[in-house]
Design an enzyme around this catalytic site. Structure first.
Site, PDB file in Angstrom:
ATOM      1  N   SER A 124     110.188 114.274 -42.959  1.00 36.91           N
ATOM      2  CA  SER A 124     109.943 112.970 -42.345  1.00 36.91           C
ATOM      3  C   SER A 124     108.794 113.061 -41.354  1.00 36.91           C
ATOM      4  O   SER A 124     108.595 114.102 -40.708  1.00 36.91           O
ATOM      5  CB  SER A 124     111.215 112.537 -41.609  1.00 36.91           C
ATOM      6  OG  SER A 124     110.931 111.454 -40.765  1.00 36.91           O
ATOM      7  N   TYR A 150     118.401 114.078 -35.392  1.00 40.62           N
ATOM      8  CA  TYR A 150     117.999 113.878 -36.793  1.00 40.62           C
ATOM      9  C   TYR A 150     116.622 114.505 -37.029  1.00 40.62           C
ATOM     10  O   TYR A 150     116.422 115.287 -37.964  1.00 40.62           O
ATOM     11  CB  TYR A 150     117.974 112.377 -37.138  1.00 40.62           C
ATOM     12  CG  TYR A 150     117.225 112.089 -38.417  1.00 40.62           C
ATOM     13  CD1 TYR A 150     117.754 112.451 -39.654  1.00 40.62           C
ATOM     14  CD2 TYR A 150     115.956 111.490 -38.400  1.00 40.62           C
ATOM     15  CE1 TYR A 150     117.058 112.222 -40.838  1.00 40.62           C
ATOM     16  CE2 TYR A 150     115.254 111.254 -39.569  1.00 40.62           C
ATOM     17  CZ  TYR A 150     115.806 111.621 -40.787  1.00 40.62           C
ATOM     18  OH  TYR A 150     115.107 111.403 -41.948  1.00 40.62           O
ATOM     19  N   LYS A 154     115.190 117.933 -39.424  1.00 44.84           N
ATOM     20  CA  LYS A 154     114.092 117.978 -40.409  1.00 44.84           C
ATOM     21  C   LYS A 154     113.108 119.086 -40.050  1.00 44.84           C
ATOM     22  O   LYS A 154     112.648 119.827 -40.919  1.00 44.84           O
ATOM     23  CB  LYS A 154     113.368 116.627 -40.461  1.00 44.84           C
ATOM     24  CG  LYS A 154     114.211 115.493 -41.039  1.00 44.84           C
ATOM     25  CD  LYS A 154     114.546 115.728 -42.500  1.00 44.84           C
ATOM     26  CE  LYS A 154     115.375 114.619 -43.102  1.00 44.84           C
ATOM     27  NZ  LYS A 154     115.919 114.946 -44.427  1.00 44.84           N
TER      28      LYS A 154
HETATM   29  P1  NAD Z   1     120.213 107.579 -48.514  1.00 42.10           P
HETATM   30  O1  NAD Z   1     121.279 107.701 -47.499  1.00 42.10           O
HETATM   31  O2  NAD Z   1     120.086 106.313 -49.255  1.00 42.10           O
HETATM   32  O3  NAD Z   1     120.319 108.784 -49.563  1.00 42.10           O
HETATM   33  C1  NAD Z   1     120.866 110.031 -49.229  1.00 42.10           C
HETATM   34  C2  NAD Z   1     121.917 110.351 -50.275  1.00 42.10           C
HETATM   35  O4  NAD Z   1     122.474 111.633 -49.979  1.00 42.10           O
HETATM   36  C3  NAD Z   1     123.065 109.337 -50.302  1.00 42.10           C
HETATM   37  O5  NAD Z   1     123.259 108.912 -51.637  1.00 42.10           O
HETATM   38  C4  NAD Z   1     124.270 110.119 -49.787  1.00 42.10           C
HETATM   39  O6  NAD Z   1     125.470 109.674 -50.382  1.00 42.10           O
HETATM   40  C5  NAD Z   1     123.904 111.535 -50.181  1.00 42.10           C
HETATM   41  N1  NAD Z   1     124.480 112.610 -49.356  1.00 42.10           N
HETATM   42  C6  NAD Z   1     124.489 112.700 -48.002  1.00 42.10           C
HETATM   43  N2  NAD Z   1     125.077 113.849 -47.617  1.00 42.10           N
HETATM   44  C7  NAD Z   1     125.438 114.506 -48.753  1.00 42.10           C
HETATM   45  C8  NAD Z   1     126.082 115.738 -49.026  1.00 42.10           C
HETATM   46  N3  NAD Z   1     126.465 116.557 -48.031  1.00 42.10           N
HETATM   47  N4  NAD Z   1     126.291 116.096 -50.297  1.00 42.10           N
HETATM   48  C9  NAD Z   1     125.914 115.289 -51.318  1.00 42.10           C
HETATM   49  N5  NAD Z   1     125.294 114.104 -51.125  1.00 42.10           N
HETATM   50  C10 NAD Z   1     125.058 113.723 -49.865  1.00 42.10           C
HETATM   51  O7  NAD Z   1     118.826 107.938 -47.777  1.00 42.10           O
HETATM   52  P2  NAD Z   1     117.341 107.788 -48.288  1.00 42.10           P
HETATM   53  O8  NAD Z   1     116.680 106.744 -47.483  1.00 42.10           O
HETATM   54  O9  NAD Z   1     117.298 107.728 -49.764  1.00 42.10           O
HETATM   55  O10 NAD Z   1     116.763 109.177 -47.774  1.00 42.10           O
HETATM   56  C11 NAD Z   1     116.712 110.322 -48.606  1.00 42.10           C
HETATM   57  C12 NAD Z   1     116.185 111.479 -47.783  1.00 42.10           C
HETATM   58  O11 NAD Z   1     114.905 111.133 -47.246  1.00 42.10           O
HETATM   59  C13 NAD Z   1     117.056 111.861 -46.593  1.00 42.10           C
HETATM   60  O12 NAD Z   1     117.041 113.266 -46.459  1.00 42.10           O
HETATM   61  C14 NAD Z   1     116.331 111.230 -45.421  1.00 42.10           C
HETATM   62  O13 NAD Z   1     116.559 111.910 -44.216  1.00 42.10           O
HETATM   63  C15 NAD Z   1     114.888 111.347 -45.856  1.00 42.10           C
HETATM   64  N6  NAD Z   1     114.004 110.343 -45.233  1.00 42.10           N
HETATM   65  C16 NAD Z   1     114.309 109.022 -45.367  1.00 42.10           C
HETATM   66  C17 NAD Z   1     113.501 108.075 -44.753  1.00 42.10           C
HETATM   67  C18 NAD Z   1     113.815 106.611 -44.868  1.00 42.10           C
HETATM   68  O14 NAD Z   1     113.289 105.831 -44.068  1.00 42.10           O
HETATM   69  N7  NAD Z   1     114.616 106.156 -45.797  1.00 42.10           N
HETATM   70  C19 NAD Z   1     112.380 108.479 -44.013  1.00 42.10           C
HETATM   71  C20 NAD Z   1     112.095 109.853 -43.914  1.00 42.10           C
HETATM   72  C21 NAD Z   1     112.921 110.778 -44.535  1.00 42.10           C
END
Ligand code: NAD
Ligand code: UDP
Length: 339
Positions: A124, A150, A154
């Site tokens: 991120s 958080y 990362k």
């Molecule tokens: P999201 O919550 O929609 O997707 C994450 C998925 O991981 C979910 O489906 C959840 O059920 C699953 N999950 C969580 N913990 C788990 C575990 N221990 N075992 C198995 N599954 C698990 O989030 P997203 O927005 O799709 O983000 C995906 C990744 O990108 C994350 O790592 C997040 O930190 C990173 N990210 C997201 C953003 C954003 O703005 N959306 C920005 C920067 C980084």
């Protein structure tokens, strides 16, 4: 390639599934559905006509991962799974360290046991903290004075991945530093479906536009930006999905980090105005106090991704608003979870 997507049922994972299938890859998803539902993947199957193998389980459970690695010849892993709420991480830091670090370590150990050498990780832009210069470049310092657990998870995971790649010269790892993912697939069939009150600006605006919430609270009107409100680099989630495919297909031995953003900043008021135009609805807002820990502005230098991955964004903020609105208006309460 046969690719395992941890967290592949989530917002970014489900859109990436679509893009990988479109490019002819095969995919397997591992997700504990803690922040998603089966319905997202059912819809990806509906759009693509391909079946997706979904393993429901926790990434931190070695048995679950062993079951996948011992029965399929996985070529590469894209690791999305994790918790992502900044505010929740401040209230419950141990849960964030346990889940995000613990599940990544468990994954790396199983990858080592089964000789899987390719990994793309969801990092991120938050690792840059309050950037000392803009745009943020990959060689800028990371992990300094971060305002929340958080972001620290990362940055720590990136450090772990660098150490793992240093110790095993056959490992190829890309950490993708996402800026602000927004929008939805152009079909309007899949999109972002927050289970709680959204923390992020874009899903919040969508919910105000559809009438689920009365107004947007704009956090801060006195930043040194074009109109006093915070500036961020918004990237369409399908551009981001294409960035994952490009990174995966490019992977080289060692560890590398890439910014995935548009390279341009937009203010909160500019985003609200764009969404208003596209949805043809007035979006009420109030300017309120700054949110603790927020930075005034953040946007990416994307020259490294463009040079190495041959990837750039092609969708504008307007297109992202149009696609998010198509998703939100056709699915006012998100996915209906079929269990
Ligand atoms: P999201 O919550 O929609 O997707 C994450 C998925 O991981 C979910 O489906 C959840 O059920 C699953 N999950 C969580 N913990 C788990 C575990 N221990 N075992 C198995 N599954 C698990 O989030 P997203 O927005 O799709 O983000 C995906 C990744 O990108 C994350 O790592 C997040 O930190 C990173 N990210 C997201 C953003 C954003 O703005 N959306 C920005 C920067 C980084
Ligand atoms: N923001 C806002 N109101 C909200 C949510 C966010 O004004 O309800 C602002 C926030 O201060 C920042 C921008 O919108 O300037 C993007 O915030 P978001 O939480 O989506 O992403 P991040 O802060 O992680 O970049």
């Amino acid at each position: 390639m046969l690719i395992l997507l941890t967290g592949g049922a989530g917002y970014i994972g489900s859109h990436t599934c679509l893009e990988l299938i479109r490019r002819g890859h095969e995919i397997v998803v591992l997700d504990n559905l803690s922040n998603s539902s089966r319905e997202s993947l059912r819809r990806v199957q509906e759009i693509t006509g391909h079946t997706i193998a979904l393993h429901v389980g926790d990434l931190a459970d070695p048995e679950v991962v062993r079951e996948i690695f011992s029965t399929r010849r996985i070529d590469a892993v894209i690791h999305f799974a994790g918790l992502k709420s900044v505010s929740e991480s401040l209230r419950n830091p141990l849960k964030y360290y346990q889940t995000n670090l613990g599940s990544t370590l468990a994954l790396l150990q199983q990858m080592e046991s089964y000789g899987i050498k390719k990994l793309v990780f969801s990092s991120s832009a938050t690792v840059y903290g309050d950037p000392c210069g803009l745009p943020s470049k990959e060689d800028s310092p990371i992990g300094i004075a971060l305002s929340n657990p958080y972001g620290r998870t990362k940055s720590m995971i990136e450090q772990i991945l660098q150490d793992a790649a240093f110790a095993d010269p056959l490992l190829s790892i890309a950490a993708l530093r996402y800026f602000n993912p927004i929008g939805a697939h152009e079909s309007g069939r899949i999109g972002e479906d927050p289970k709680q009150e959204p923390n992020n600006l874009f899903p919040y605006i969508s919910q105000v536009a559809i009438g689920l919430r009365p107004k947007v609270s704009v956090f801060g009107g006195n930043y040194p930006t074009i109109d006093g409100t915070g500036v961020r680099d918004y990237i369409h989630v399908m551009d981001l999905a294409e960035g994952h495919a490009a990174a995966l297909e490019y992977l080289k031995p060692g560890f590398d980090a890439y910014n995935l953003g548009s390279g341009c900043g937009a203010s909160v008021l500019e985003v609200i105005a764009a969404f208003s135009r596209v949805s043809k609805s007035a979006i009420p807002y109030d300017i309120v106090a700054e949110r603790p820990g927020d930075v005034a502005a953040s946007y990416a230098d994307v020259s490294k991704a463009s040079r190495d991955l041959k990837w750039t964004t092609s969708r504008s903020l307007e297109v992202a608003c149009r696609d998010a609105w198509a998703w939100q208006s056709a699915n006012p309460t998100g996915y209906v979870d079929n269990g």
